[in-house]
Design a protein around this motif. Structure first.
Motif, mmCIF file in Angstrom:
data_model
loop_
_atom_site.group_PDB
_atom_site.id
_atom_site.type_symbol
_atom_site.label_atom_id
_atom_site.label_comp_id
_atom_site.label_asym_id
_atom_site.label_seq_id
_atom_site.Cartn_x
_atom_site.Cartn_y
_atom_site.Cartn_z
ATOM 1 N N SER A 37 -7.458 0.520 7.760
ATOM 2 C CA SER A 37 -6.548 1.643 7.636
ATOM 3 C C SER A 37 -6.658 2.205 6.232
ATOM 4 O O SER A 37 -7.314 1.608 5.367
ATOM 5 N N ARG A 38 -6.042 3.354 6.003
ATOM 6 C CA ARG A 38 -6.092 3.961 4.672
ATOM 7 C C ARG A 38 -4.772 4.645 4.359
ATOM 8 O O ARG A 38 -4.029 5.045 5.269
ATOM 9 N N GLN A 39 -4.519 4.768 3.089
ATOM 10 C CA GLN A 39 -3.310 5.439 2.659
ATOM 11 C C GLN A 39 -3.620 6.289 1.437
ATOM 12 O O GLN A 39 -4.042 5.774 0.399
ATOM 13 N N ALA A 40 -3.434 7.582 1.601
ATOM 14 C CA ALA A 40 -3.611 8.531 0.510
ATOM 15 C C ALA A 40 -2.263 8.732 -0.198
ATOM 16 O O ALA A 40 -1.212 8.514 0.405
ATOM 17 N N PRO A 41 -2.274 9.152 -1.439
ATOM 18 C CA PRO A 41 -1.013 9.367 -2.167
ATOM 19 C C PRO A 41 -0.077 10.300 -1.419
ATOM 20 O O PRO A 41 -0.485 11.384 -0.982
ATOM 21 N N GLY A 42 1.159 9.870 -1.240
ATOM 22 C CA GLY A 42 2.161 10.693 -0.580
ATOM 23 C C GLY A 42 2.055 10.757 0.924
ATOM 24 O O GLY A 42 2.805 11.505 1.569
ATOM 25 N N LYS A 43 1.144 9.986 1.497
ATOM 26 C CA LYS A 43 0.957 10.017 2.948
ATOM 27 C C LYS A 43 1.190 8.640 3.552
ATOM 28 O O LYS A 43 1.125 7.627 2.862
ATOM 29 N N LYS A 44 1.440 8.617 4.844
ATOM 30 C CA LYS A 44 1.623 7.350 5.540
ATOM 31 C C LYS A 44 0.277 6.660 5.733
ATOM 32 O O LYS A 44 -0.768 7.308 5.814
ATOM 33 N N ARG A 45 0.348 5.340 5.816
ATOM 34 C CA ARG A 45 -0.857 4.589 6.122
ATOM 35 C C ARG A 45 -1.281 4.898 7.557
ATOM 36 O O ARG A 45 -0.451 4.930 8.477
ATOM 37 N N LEU A 60 -12.341 4.297 16.770
ATOM 38 C CA LEU A 60 -12.364 5.050 15.522
ATOM 39 C C LEU A 60 -11.389 6.210 15.614
ATOM 40 O O LEU A 60 -11.239 6.835 16.669
ATOM 41 N N ARG A 61 -10.759 6.498 14.509
ATOM 42 C CA ARG A 61 -9.906 7.676 14.436
ATOM 43 C C ARG A 61 -10.771 8.911 14.669
ATOM 44 O O ARG A 61 -11.929 8.960 14.217
ATOM 45 N N SER A 62 -10.232 9.900 15.327
ATOM 46 C CA SER A 62 -11.044 11.060 15.708
ATOM 47 C C SER A 62 -11.653 11.750 14.485
ATOM 48 O O SER A 62 -12.779 12.247 14.539
ATOM 49 N N SER A 63 -10.928 11.777 13.378
ATOM 50 C CA SER A 63 -11.420 12.483 12.193
ATOM 51 C C SER A 63 -12.610 11.799 11.528
ATOM 52 O O SER A 63 -13.297 12.400 10.705
ATOM 53 N N VAL A 64 -12.854 10.527 11.888
ATOM 54 C CA VAL A 64 -13.983 9.808 11.287
ATOM 55 C C VAL A 64 -15.038 9.459 12.320
ATOM 56 O O VAL A 64 -16.102 8.928 11.968
ATOM 57 N N ASN A 65 -14.756 9.737 13.570
ATOM 58 C CA ASN A 65 -15.704 9.421 14.640
ATOM 59 C C ASN A 65 -17.008 10.176 14.408
ATOM 60 O O ASN A 65 -17.006 11.381 14.154
ATOM 61 N N GLY A 66 -18.110 9.438 14.461
ATOM 62 C CA GLY A 66 -19.404 10.046 14.193
ATOM 63 C C GLY A 66 -19.846 9.916 12.746
ATOM 64 O O GLY A 66 -21.018 10.120 12.426
ATOM 65 N N TYR A 95 -7.545 -0.458 3.467
ATOM 66 C CA TYR A 95 -7.076 -1.818 3.701
ATOM 67 C C TYR A 95 -7.707 -2.383 4.973
ATOM 68 O O TYR A 95 -7.878 -1.657 5.953
ATOM 69 N N CYS A 96 -8.002 -3.659 4.961
ATOM 70 C CA CYS A 96 -8.317 -4.331 6.211
ATOM 71 C C CYS A 96 -7.144 -5.245 6.565
ATOM 72 O O CYS A 96 -6.399 -5.692 5.685
ATOM 73 N N ALA A 97 -6.995 -5.470 7.850
ATOM 74 C CA ALA A 97 -5.877 -6.265 8.329
ATOM 75 C C ALA A 97 -6.288 -6.989 9.596
ATOM 76 O O ALA A 97 -7.185 -6.540 10.314
ATOM 77 N N ALA A 98 -5.613 -8.081 9.870
ATOM 78 C CA ALA A 98 -5.936 -8.919 11.026
ATOM 79 C C ALA A 98 -4.768 -8.984 11.984
ATOM 80 O O ALA A 98 -3.608 -9.002 11.568
ATOM 81 N N SER A 99 -5.094 -9.017 13.255
ATOM 82 C CA SER A 99 -4.083 -9.155 14.288
ATOM 83 C C SER A 99 -4.458 -10.296 15.210
ATOM 84 O O SER A 99 -5.546 -10.307 15.771
ATOM 85 N N ALA A 100 -3.548 -11.250 15.351
ATOM 86 C CA ALA A 100 -3.729 -12.310 16.340
ATOM 87 C C ALA A 100 -3.038 -11.917 17.642
ATOM 88 O O ALA A 100 -3.336 -12.479 18.691
ATOM 89 N N THR A 101 -2.129 -10.945 17.563
ATOM 90 C CA THR A 101 -1.395 -10.510 18.760
ATOM 91 C C THR A 101 -2.302 -9.771 19.709
ATOM 92 O O THR A 101 -2.278 -10.000 20.928
ATOM 93 N N VAL A 102 -3.096 -8.872 19.170
ATOM 94 C CA VAL A 102 -4.054 -8.105 19.951
ATOM 95 C C VAL A 102 -5.432 -8.538 19.489
ATOM 96 O O VAL A 102 -5.871 -8.142 18.408
ATOM 97 N N SER A 103 -6.109 -9.349 20.242
ATOM 98 C CA SER A 103 -7.416 -9.844 19.808
ATOM 99 C C SER A 103 -8.521 -9.538 20.809
ATOM 100 O O SER A 103 -9.662 -9.322 20.412
ATOM 101 N N ASP A 114 -0.829 -8.115 11.143
ATOM 102 C CA ASP A 114 0.083 -9.048 10.498
ATOM 103 C C ASP A 114 -0.303 -9.389 9.063
ATOM 104 O O ASP A 114 0.555 -9.541 8.198
ATOM 105 N N ASP A 115 -1.577 -9.557 8.824
ATOM 106 C CA ASP A 115 -2.049 -9.997 7.507
ATOM 107 C C ASP A 115 -2.929 -8.912 6.912
ATOM 108 O O ASP A 115 -3.862 -8.448 7.575
ATOM 109 N N TRP A 116 -2.662 -8.572 5.670
ATOM 110 C CA TRP A 116 -3.314 -7.445 5.016
ATOM 111 C C TRP A 116 -3.995 -7.861 3.721
ATOM 112 O O TRP A 116 -3.504 -8.744 2.995
#
Length: 126
Positions: A37-45, A60-66, A95-103, A114-116
């Motif tokens: 994920s990413r977070q720019a200044p003043g914007k949500k992650r 992939l997020r549509s804006s980065v697809n391709g 940021y990278c993050a890990a999920s054990a809930t959705v694997s 959960d973990d970042w």
């Protein structure tokens, strides 16, 4: 607790490329779905890319697809985000993050992770 560390960020000109790495010590990343994920200044992650625990599902997020690609190297216990044709709008802390809930699959929603890692700065500027 899973500890993640990102690397590979930096300053790049528009149209350039970077490869981000996400590594973990003491844990097998192959048990987790991994998201970038990413977070720019003043914007949500926002979620950018994700990969399931076995690597069979990626999104992939549509804006980065391709332009971006996510993959994982089990032998190196590392997940990569290859970013090509970078644009100024891609400037953010990644940021990278890990999920054990959705694997078995993965999701872009940051609330599922959960973990970042602490993040790595990517700046796209001429």
């Amino acid at each position: 607790q899973l500890q993640l560390a990102e690397s590979g960020g930096g300053l790049v000109q528009p149209g350039g490329s970077l490869r981000l790495s996400c590594a973990a010590s003491g844990h097998n990343l192959g048990e987790y779905a991994i998201g970038w994920s990413r977070q720019a200044p003043g914007k949500k992650r926002e979620g950018v890319a994700c990969i399931s625990a076995d690597g069979s599902d990626t999104y992939l997020r549509s804006s980065v697809n391709g332009r971006f690609r996510i993959d994982r190297d089990a032998a190196k216990n590392t997940v990569y985000l290859q970013m090509n044709n970078l644009e100024p709008a891609d400037t953010a802390v990644y940021y990278c993050a890990a999920s054990a809930t959705v694997s078995k699959t993965c999701v872009l929603g940051v609330e599922w992770y959960d973990d970042w890692g602490p993040g790595t700065q990517v700046t796209v500027s001429s």
